[in-house]
Design an enzyme around this catalytic site. Structure first.
Site, short mmCIF file in Angstrom:
data_model
loop_
_atom_site.label_atom_id
_atom_site.label_comp_id
_atom_site.label_asym_id
_atom_site.label_seq_id
_atom_site.Cartn_x
_atom_site.Cartn_y
_atom_site.Cartn_z
N MET A 75 0.79 -1.16 -0.04
CA MET A 75 -0.14 -0.01 -0.15
C MET A 75 0.78 1.39 0.19
SD MET A 75 -1.51 -2.55 1.46
CE MET A 75 -1.35 -2.66 3.34
N CYS A 76 2.00 1.25 -0.80
CA CYS A 76 3.03 2.14 -0.68
C CYS A 76 3.58 2.65 -2.07
CB CYS A 76 4.18 2.00 0.33
SG CYS A 76 3.72 1.33 1.76
N THR A 77 4.46 3.50 -2.20
CA THR A 77 4.89 3.98 -3.45
C THR A 77 6.51 4.54 -3.08
OG1 THR A 77 2.72 4.78 -4.33
CG2 THR A 77 4.83 5.22 -5.52
N GLU B 263 8.02 -1.46 0.95
CA GLU B 263 7.09 -1.46 0.12
C GLU B 263 6.34 -2.80 -0.09
OE1 GLU B 263 5.29 0.49 -3.40
OE2 GLU B 263 6.56 1.27 -1.89
N ARG C 60 0.59 3.50 -11.52
CA ARG C 60 1.58 4.40 -10.80
C ARG C 60 2.88 4.42 -11.45
NH1 ARG C 60 1.33 2.56 -5.04
NH2 ARG C 60 0.36 0.54 -5.74
#
Length: 490
Positions: free
Chosen positions: A1-3, A94, A255
């Site tokens: 749930m990250c970038t 990540e 993304r």
């Protein structure tokens, strides 16, 4: 749930290595975060996971470090990111995807309540059990790799390690295997919740280890479980270990696409039916050489991205309505914290490391810098409570984000002015203290207190600017309430 974005030293504007990651909450959750310093004296030796019963005996000697833990401790520390006293940084983590063949060959170590040492290690633990014990990025890979092999993990994760010269990216493979690759010095890497490494040199990994490392039995593991899907002998870890699903093309790959589109908009075509790279492309490169050197401001901009300038912008007013909000944005409502760690090669050792922080939804917040060679962090960021208040940086940004989101066009000018104001002032304060340190280094009796003074100046200015920003957007949002009426009593 990250970038995550990783920037090699020759791709950055000032020769620094830069690593930036947003920690996002799961859907329906919002995790309050704080910025703290952990002294080596306070580092535990007998470590036990909260989420599982995994127990680890840690080394007696450790380094002090910063981290960004959860305020609510019910699921453990979740340190997110930090820099230790050796100017080495680590992100954790990540969350990435893998496939059924890998999980069948090396299953995740699932937690079973009441059975000691079941469940292995995970994002909850990584900062605490690794960062205090490493003197380089390479050592970080080696330590975490050994821990994964010994204890296993219950989730698929990727972790960045950074020092002044190198950035390494480690990806877990199943329960006990891993792979790691050095970021090319002239390139940047984008990572959106997918296993990302797309090429790997086993010859290097099992000899000099200049740019590649992995678990000792990885070649045998791949062969025995028929994981290599290449037709021409060019092994691709993403194809072998990763996933390729409809959900990836809605949640993950768009993304990566929009980040590559931002930094290499003239190198490749990214838009239209004949684009070389599309939001659903499976062959988006793990790393690219950017068209220009990447700045702090570039990182903040791209990690706040909501597909502006594309048909997919949820705030868009033009184009096809059914395209808006189609893909998961980078700047999302459940951003907890953005941490950008910058290790600078051109200043003294004591002031090399800067940690840039932003809390809440990145579309509406501001990014501010802090020295990390300290003994305490400003209360504005350290004293986050579980009660909403405008008196700390996390909660005031959560409040502002909600006000601005529902009045996006009306508050946009205030948001842009605030973001420029705090970033500019952050650079100004760091520049001032860098110069003062260089000029008066020999006469500064307590370097930590000197840097803490700088950090307090950043925090004090930010609080004043953020309170004013809150006042502005609260006024605007109040004007546009649905129960407004043009006639008044006056």
């Amino acid at each position: 749930m990250c970038t995550t974005i990783l920037i090699g030293k020759n791709a950055s504007y000032d020769g620094s290595t830069m690593v930036a990651r947003i920690e996002d909450s799961s859907s329906g959750m919002f995790k309050a975060k704080k910025f703290i310093y952990v002294s080596s004296e306070d580092q535990v030796v007998d470590y036990k996971s909260v989420r599982t019963d995994c127990e680890i005996k840690l080394p007696e000697k450790s380094f002090s470090y910063t981290c960004l833990p959860n305020v609510k401790k019910w699921r453990g520390v979740w340190g997110a990111c930090g820099i230790n006293e050796k100017n080495v940084s680590m992100t954790a983590t990540e969350t990435i995807t893998t496939n059924e063949r890998v999980l069948g060959a090396d299953p995740l170590v699932e937690y079973e309540e009441g059975i000691i040492k079941k469940g292995g290690i995970g994002e909850e633990d990584f900062i605490v059990i690794v960062l205090p014990y490493i003197s380089s990025a390479r050592e970080g890979v080696e330590r975490l790799g050994k821990l994964l092999e010994e204890y296993g993990t219950y989730e698929s994760n990727a972790v960045a390690f950074q020092d002044e010269n190198e950035i390494w990216w480690l990806e877990s493979i199943g329960g006990h295997h891993w792979i790691a690759k050095k970021v090319p010095d002239d390139a940047y890497v984008v990572m959106p919740n997918q296993l990302g490494i797309d090429e790997f040199d086993f010859k290097d990994a099992f000899s000099k280890k200049e740019s590649h490392m992995c678990s000792e039995d990885l070649r045998e593991f791949i062969k025995e479980n028929h994981l290599d899907l290449s037709l021409k002998g060019n092994f691709n870890p993403r194809e072998a270990f990763g996933s390729d699903s409809y959900e990836d093309h809605v949640y993950n790959t768009p993304r990566a696409w929009v980040m590559l589109r931002y930094f290499n908009k003239n190198t490749y075509s990214f838009d239209g039916p004949d684009a070389e790279f599309k939001p659903s492309s499976n062959n988006l490169p793990w790393s690219m050489v950017p068209e220009g050197k990447i700045t702090i401001e570039d990182v903040k901009t791209i990690l706040s991205n909501h597909y502006e300038g594309t048909p997919y912008d949820p705030y868009g007013r033009h184009g096809q309505g059914d395209q808006r909000g189609k893909f998961r944005p980078i700047g999302i409502n459940r951003d907890d914290v953005l941490a950008l760690t910058q290790i600078r090669p051109y200043v003294d050792e004591e002031i090399k490391a800067i940690e840039w922080l932003a809390f809440g939804s990145n579309v509406f917040n501001g990014l501010i810098p802090f020295y990390t060679n300290i003994s305490k962090t400003p209360k504005y960021l350290a004293n986050t409570s579980l009660t909403p208040t405008s008196e700390n940086f996390y909660w005031v940004n959560r409040i502002i984000g909600v006000l601005c989101d529902s009045n996006f066009a009306e508050t946009q000018a205030s948001t842009e002015a605030y973001q420029m104001k705090v970033l500019s002032k952050g650079h100004e304060i760091i520049n001032k203290y860098d110069k003062e340190f260089k000029k008066n280094k020999g006469s500064i009796k307590d370097i930590k207190k000197f840097l803490e003074k700088a950090n307090e100046e950043v925090a004090d200015f930010t609080k004043e600017a953020t309170d004013k920003y809150l006042d502005e957007v609260l006024y605007i949002a109040s004007l546009y309430m649905k129960n407004s009426f043009s006639r008044s009593d006056a």
